[in-house]
Each structure stands twice: as structure tokens, then as C-alpha cells.
Write an enzyme that holds these catalytic residues in place. Structure first.
Site, PDB file in Angstrom:
ATOM      1  N   CYS A  67       0.894  -1.038  -0.022  1.00 12.73           N
ATOM      2  CA  CYS A  67      -0.015   0.091  -0.030  1.00 12.73           C
ATOM      3  C   CYS A  67       0.907   1.411   0.157  1.00 12.73           C
ATOM      4  O   CYS A  67       0.705   2.042  -0.783  1.00 12.73           O
ATOM      5  CB  CYS A  67      -0.847   0.154   1.096  1.00 12.73           C
ATOM      6  SG  CYS A  67      -0.236  -0.254   2.786  1.00 12.73           S
TER       7      CYS A  67
ATOM      8  N   HIS B  61      -2.777   0.637   6.761  1.00 16.34           N
ATOM      9  CA  HIS B  61      -3.253   0.473   5.343  1.00 16.34           C
ATOM     10  C   HIS B  61      -3.575   1.964   5.013  1.00 16.34           C
ATOM     11  O   HIS B  61      -3.978   2.831   5.762  1.00 16.34           O
ATOM     12  CB  HIS B  61      -4.187  -0.184   5.037  1.00 16.34           C
ATOM     13  CG  HIS B  61      -4.422  -0.760   3.813  1.00 16.34           C
ATOM     14  ND1 HIS B  61      -3.826  -1.556   2.889  1.00 16.34           N
ATOM     15  CD2 HIS B  61      -5.432  -0.219   2.851  1.00 16.34           C
ATOM     16  CE1 HIS B  61      -4.119  -1.345   1.720  1.00 16.34           C
ATOM     17  NE2 HIS B  61      -5.263  -0.752   1.594  1.00 16.34           N
TER      18      HIS B  61
ATOM     19  N   HIS C 134      -5.990   1.898  -3.948  1.00 14.52           N
ATOM     20  CA  HIS C 134      -5.021   1.576  -3.099  1.00 14.52           C
ATOM     21  C   HIS C 134      -4.616  -0.060  -3.593  1.00 14.52           C
ATOM     22  O   HIS C 134      -5.097  -0.427  -4.352  1.00 14.52           O
ATOM     23  CB  HIS C 134      -5.772   1.129  -1.570  1.00 14.52           C
ATOM     24  CG  HIS C 134      -6.733   0.211  -1.609  1.00 14.52           C
ATOM     25  ND1 HIS C 134      -6.655  -0.890  -0.996  1.00 14.52           N
ATOM     26  CD2 HIS C 134      -7.886   0.029  -2.431  1.00 14.52           C
ATOM     27  CE1 HIS C 134      -7.507  -1.876  -1.136  1.00 14.52           C
ATOM     28  NE2 HIS C 134      -8.561  -1.170  -2.062  1.00 14.52           N
TER      29      HIS C 134
END
Length: 348
Positions: A258, A307, A319
Site C-alpha cells: 500500500c 493501510h 489502493h
């Protein structure tokens, strides 16, 4: 009486053998989840897709558990093949037949396209493709043997500052050749998408300052100490990599995690540090109302931000997910809404 008992015994043996064989056959189409497994890794291992695995197992999320038994779609083999198949050449100059193990990303890369172009050209609404499916392609097959008889010539513009699109070109490739950004190239040519065609004439001259994107500061353009991020280009660059698989610590189009995905996208415009998710969180400024280009953060497996993604607007973000690869998701999704920590603007 003895004959009857003998017959029953034989029947039991035969029936048991049949049940054992049936059980063995059933196990050939199932797999038991082990430590470290994700839907993405299993879909890659068994030559299928995350969506297909979720559908056949009636999963409503990407979460799986150690010891859980999953069915493998019948179109895939029960054991992964150790032999890597070499993709065949397209049936014609503009179509390609999907092979085992192919993904939209692999096909797009092979023909010097991006996933969005490939989906648009084939009117696809998802990233799912099937073996033997015929796809329309624009570029040339990069998997074929390169010609060594003549070095590649550098594309040149004519006296009018225009360039004729060649087979295998993309906006990114042309922009890089003429030291422009994709946004500049689209702006001076009035393009609303990334689709271009062979023999199309494109303006590639930057002599006029009016063709450059305005560098005014706005609330939707996060600034950094190394320069200003063009949000439109940032989002356009990010979407080019939809379908790229997840890779822990990855920072290249062969695989992203990420924060590595955010770093790579920003690096296309500015010189920046490779931060972790927690690092981006600590150096960015909180915003109460996220704008496109802002960073959104989530708590997924431990305390604090673990994240992150880029906010696109309309409650959507892009993402690199561990089970999906690079994809677009919604903040209103039941999984993400429960784990949302907030939005911040990168400013360092």
C-alpha cells in the site's frame, strides 16, 4: 446365511472403495487455507481470479481463515502447474486469445497498453477474463522475439510540432519521449481519455506557455517541500496500475504494497522519501473534508495506521490491497468503513 453375509461384506468393501474414490476426487477441487494464504495468492496459484474464488465459496469479503476449506473453480486445475506456458501470438494483428495464467495486467503490459485502455476497448466492466476469451488489443506483442537487425529510432516531431502515433505507443510513452507529462499531452490535444490510435497526429510542442497546466495553489492540490503535486496527473497515473498484484514491500509495477504504491505514484512528479504507512501518517496534515489527492488511512491488523490509499472523490479511493492488488474501493464499504482512521494531506 453365510452366502448372504459374504455378499454384504463384499458390498461394504466395494461401497467403501467408491466413497474413498469420491472423497479423493472431491479433495482435488478444494484447498485448506494455510498460514500466509490470501485470496490473491490462492487465485494466482490455481490460475483463477479473486472474484471467482469468492463467488464459488459464497464469500462476501476477502477475509479467509487458517484451516478453512475453499473450493477451487472447476475451470482451474486442483494443483498448480509447474510448467510456465508461453503465451501464444494474437490470432490477428489486433486480437489476442487469453491463455492459462493471464490477467488483464499481463495482457495489457504485453501489448504496451494499460488496464483501463484494455477494458475500455473490450467493454469490460470488471477485471475477470477467461481462458480462450478473445480480446481486442492495440499494441504490439512485447513477448515476441525482438528484432536486432536495426536499432530502434527515436521518434521525432515534424516542423509543426506534431507526432504521428506508431504501433505500440501510449500517452505515457509519448509524453516521456518529448519530456512532457501525460496531463500536458492530453490538455494540448483536447483528449478526455488515454486512448490513442495508430497514425493519429498529436501536438507535442511545449513552446507555448498557455499549454502548460496552471500551477496555482488550491485546496485540492497538496503541496510538498519538493514541489507541487498535480492531482489530476497523480490520479491518472495511479489508475494506470489497476490490476497490478500486491507484493509486500513492493515499489514497482511488478508488485506494490500500500505505501509502496503511494511512493511510486508520487515519485512520477516529485523527489520524495519512501515512507511506511505510519511514516506518511506522521508527516501529513489532518484534513476534515478530504479532497482528491489526499491520503486516507485505515487500521487493518494492529494498532495505528496500517493501510492507506489515495482519495479520488465521491467517497472512493485507490489502493494496493493484499488480496486484490491495485483496485478502487469505497469508504462506505462495510470492511473499510469500520477501519477508517481519517484523511491527511501529504505536505513534506
Amino acid at each position: 446365511m453365510k452366502k448372504r453375509q459374504l455378499a454384504l461384506s463384499l458390498g461394504t468393501i466395494v461401497g467403501g472403495t467408491f466413497l474413498y474414490q469420491a472423497s479423493a476426487e472431491a479433495s482435488a477441487s478444494t484447498v485448506q487455507v494455510k498460514a500466509g494464504d490470501t485470496l490473491w495468492s490462492l487465485s494466482t496459484k490455481y490460475h483463477t481470479t479473486v472474484e471467482a474464488l469468492k463467488s464459488v465459496n459464497k464469500l462476501s469479503s476477502n477475509t479467509i481463515h487458517i484451516g478453512q476449506t475453499l473450493s477451487i473453480p472447476s475451470a482451474s486445475t486442483s494443483q498448480p502447474s509447474n510448467k510456465e506456458e508461453k503465451p501464444s501470438a494474437p490470432a490477428t494483428g489486433s486480437t489476442y486469445k487469453v491463455q492459462s495464467g493471464d490477467t488483464l495486467w499481463k495482457v495489457a503490459t504485453r501489448f504496451n497498453m494499460n488496464v483501463e485502455e484494455l477494458k475500455r476497448l473490450n467493454a469490460l466492466s470488471s477485471n475477470i477474463i477467461y481462458i480462450n476469451q478473445t480480446l481486442k488489443v492495440n499494441g504490439s506483442n512485447s513477448a515476441s522475439t525482438p528484432t536486432t537487425s536495426k536499432p530502434a529510432e527515436t521518434p521525432s516531431k515534424d516542423a509543426n510540432g506534431t507526432y504521428k502515433v506508431q504501433r505500440g505507443d501510449s500517452l505515457s510513452k509519448i509524453a516521456s519521449t518529448f519530456h512532457m507529462s501525460v496531463s500536458e499531452l492530453k490538455q494540448i490535444n483536447g483528449l478526455t481519455s488515454n486512448t490513442i490510435y495508430v497514425n493519429q497526429q498529436l501536438k507535442v510542442s511545449k513552446s507555448s506557455q498557455t499549454t502548460r497546466p496552471t500551477k496555482k495553489t488550491s485546496t485540492s492540490t497538496p503541496s510538498t517541500s519538493n514541489g507541487t503535486l498535480n492531482v489530476s496527473q497523480m490520479i491518472s497515473d495511479a489508475k494506470r496500475y489497476i490490476g497490478v498484484p500486491y507484493k509486500w514491500g513492493g515499489t514497482t509495477p511488478s508488485g506494490f504494497d500500500c505505501s509502496g504504491f503511494i511512493y511510486y505514484v508520487m515519485k512520477q512528479q516529485i523527489s520524495t522519501t519512501r515512507y511506511t504507512t505510519a511514516g506518511y501518517w506522521s508527516v501529513s496534515t489532518p484534513v476534515s473534508n478530504p479532497q482528491p489527492g489526499d491520503l486516507v488511512f485505515f487500521n487493518t491488523y494492529s494498532s495505528g495506521p496500517t493501510h492507506m490509499g489515495i482519495y479520488l472523490g465521491n467517497r472512493q479511493f485507490i489502493h494496493a490491497g493484499s488480496s486484490t492488488g491495485v483496485t478502487i474501493a469505497s469508504l462506505d464499504n462495510s470492511y473499510w468503513s469500520k477501519r477508517y482512521l481519517g484523511a491527511k494531506r501529504f505536505s513534506k
